[in-house]
Design an enzyme around this catalytic site. Structure first.
Site, PDB file in Angstrom:
ATOM      1  N   CYS A  65       0.877  -1.171   0.000  1.00 40.75           N
ATOM      2  CA  CYS A  65       0.000   0.000   0.000  1.00 40.75           C
ATOM      3  C   CYS A  65       0.911   1.217   0.000  1.00 40.75           C
ATOM      4  CB  CYS A  65      -0.956  -0.030   1.204  1.00 40.75           C
ATOM      5  SG  CYS A  65      -0.124  -0.016   2.795  1.00 40.75           S
ATOM      6  N   LYS A  66       0.466   2.306   0.565  1.00 33.48           N
ATOM      7  CA  LYS A  66       1.287   3.520   0.560  1.00 33.48           C
ATOM      8  C   LYS A  66       2.472   3.405   1.520  1.00 33.48           C
ATOM      9  CE  LYS A  66       1.060   8.522   1.207  1.00 33.48           C
ATOM     10  NZ  LYS A  66       0.195   9.665   1.518  1.00 33.48           N
TER      11      LYS A  66
END
Length: 99
Positions: A65-66
């Site tokens: 993810c981020k």
């Protein structure tokens, strides 16, 4: 299964490997930048996509993810569903970009 560092993933990609990478960020985040060869399946849609991933139960899957929070949840969920080789990209896409 042990998580993977951005440097290790980049090394493997440079060597020609094409691991299965699932980006659990939202589509708009994926549009801003992505890891080549990754598949975008937002975290909240994983349950609906399990059937599509069934063939990968015994193969390595790298989730990201981020920054690592959502992918930690994705790894836990997939592991509970019987996926045996799920690895989280440590530091997420942000760390990958800087590696």
């Amino acid at each position: 299964m042990a998580d993977i560092t951005p440097a290790e993933l980049k090394q493997r990609q440079a060597a020609g490997e094409k691991p299965t990478i699932i980006d659990v960020r939202e589509p708009w985040e994926n549009e801003e930048g992505r890891i080549e060869g990754s598949q975008n399946i937002p975290l909240n849609t994983l349950p609906q996509k399990l059937e599509e991933l069934e063939d990968l139960k015994d193969q390595e899957i790298i989730v990201h993810c981020k920054s690592g929070g959502r992918s930690t949840s994705a790894k836990a969920y997939l592991t509970q569903q019987g996926f045996m080789q799920v690895r989280n990209l440590l530091g997420g896409f942000q760390a990958y970009q800087q590696a």
